[in-house]
Motif scaffolding. Structure first.
Motif, mmCIF file in Angstrom:
data_model
loop_
_atom_site.group_PDB
_atom_site.id
_atom_site.type_symbol
_atom_site.label_atom_id
_atom_site.label_comp_id
_atom_site.label_asym_id
_atom_site.label_seq_id
_atom_site.Cartn_x
_atom_site.Cartn_y
_atom_site.Cartn_z
ATOM 1 N N GLN A 3 44.316 30.430 54.496
ATOM 2 C CA GLN A 3 45.259 29.394 54.070
ATOM 3 C C GLN A 3 44.526 28.112 53.699
ATOM 4 O OE1 GLN A 3 48.022 29.230 57.390
ATOM 5 N NE2 GLN A 3 49.613 30.165 56.118
ATOM 6 N N ASP A 4 43.575 27.694 54.526
ATOM 7 C CA ASP A 4 42.792 26.494 54.230
ATOM 8 C C ASP A 4 42.042 26.650 52.909
ATOM 9 O OD1 ASP A 4 43.668 25.410 56.604
ATOM 10 O OD2 ASP A 4 41.772 25.763 57.688
ATOM 11 N N HIS A 5 41.450 27.797 52.716
ATOM 12 C CA HIS A 5 40.690 28.060 51.489
ATOM 13 C C HIS A 5 41.614 28.017 50.269
ATOM 14 C CE1 HIS A 5 37.456 29.551 49.026
ATOM 15 N NE2 HIS A 5 38.211 30.557 48.623
ATOM 16 N N ARG A 6 42.784 28.609 50.398
ATOM 17 C CA ARG A 6 43.757 28.608 49.304
ATOM 18 C C ARG A 6 44.183 27.176 48.959
ATOM 19 N NH1 ARG A 6 47.949 31.924 51.335
ATOM 20 N NH2 ARG A 6 46.329 33.396 51.855
ATOM 21 N N ARG A 7 44.432 26.342 49.985
ATOM 22 C CA ARG A 7 44.799 24.939 49.757
ATOM 23 C C ARG A 7 43.679 24.193 49.029
ATOM 24 N NH1 ARG A 7 45.746 24.416 55.167
ATOM 25 N NH2 ARG A 7 47.603 25.570 55.617
ATOM 26 N N HIS B 107 41.503 21.730 44.148
ATOM 27 C CA HIS B 107 40.417 21.669 43.167
ATOM 28 C C HIS B 107 40.943 21.974 41.771
ATOM 29 C CE1 HIS B 107 36.938 23.187 40.868
ATOM 30 N NE2 HIS B 107 36.332 22.159 41.458
ATOM 31 N N ALA B 108 41.775 22.985 41.658
ATOM 32 C CA ALA B 108 42.343 23.337 40.351
ATOM 33 C C ALA B 108 43.174 22.177 39.804
ATOM 34 C CB ALA B 108 43.193 24.600 40.468
ATOM 35 N N LYS B 109 43.903 21.481 40.657
ATOM 36 C CA LYS B 109 44.707 20.328 40.240
ATOM 37 C C LYS B 109 43.805 19.203 39.737
ATOM 38 C CE LYS B 109 48.603 17.819 40.435
ATOM 39 N NZ LYS B 109 48.895 17.365 39.115
ATOM 40 N N LEU B 110 42.696 18.956 40.441
ATOM 41 C CA LEU B 110 41.753 17.928 39.995
ATOM 42 C C LEU B 110 41.161 18.267 38.632
ATOM 43 C CD1 LEU B 110 39.808 17.126 43.293
ATOM 44 C CD2 LEU B 110 41.354 15.596 42.040
ATOM 45 N N VAL B 111 40.801 19.518 38.448
ATOM 46 C CA VAL B 111 40.222 19.958 37.177
ATOM 47 C C VAL B 111 41.259 19.831 36.072
ATOM 48 C CG1 VAL B 111 39.338 21.975 35.931
ATOM 49 C CG2 VAL B 111 38.506 21.462 38.230
ATOM 50 N N GLU B 112 42.490 20.214 36.368
ATOM 51 C CA GLU B 112 43.576 20.121 35.383
ATOM 52 C C GLU B 112 43.842 18.660 35.013
ATOM 53 O OE1 GLU B 112 48.318 20.735 35.574
ATOM 54 O OE2 GLU B 112 47.121 22.445 36.281
#
Length: 102
Positions: A77-81, A86-91
């Motif tokens: 769960q922590d890894h998924r969060r 990270h994906a949001k920052l890249v986006e």
């Protein structure tokens, strides 16, 4: 003697008893006549499996496995969060509208 103690323990733990003709039944019979080091490898392995199965059937091992599974779930769960963040920052970094606003 040690072989007789091992034999008695496995006979007591075997639920249900080892069916006749199985490696475990043969190993237990041979253990009544010989030292454990004199048994063929397959019979030694059958004895070890029976001991491991008995240990794994305890409440303690069930709790250890449950604790491990729970911890693993938390780590996933922590890894998924973290991946989502990270994906949001890249986006956000790739969005020209957000770059102009900053």
């Amino acid at each position: 003697s040690w072989p007789e103690v091992l034999r008695a323990l496995l006979l007591a733990l075997a639920k249900p008893p080892a069916p006749p003709g199985t490696l475990l039944a043969e190993a237990l019979e041979l253990l009544g006549q010989h030292e454990h080091h004199a048994l063929p490898f397959a019979h030694k392995l059958a004895l070890l499996r029976a001991l491991a199965d008995a240990a794994n059937a305890t409440a303690y091992m069930a709790q250890v496995c449950a604790d491990h599974a729970e911890r693993r779930h938390e780590v996933y769960q922590d890894h998924r969060r973290e991946l989502t963040a990270h994906a949001k920052l890249v986006e956000d970094a790739a969005d020209p509208k957000k770059l102009k606003a900053a």
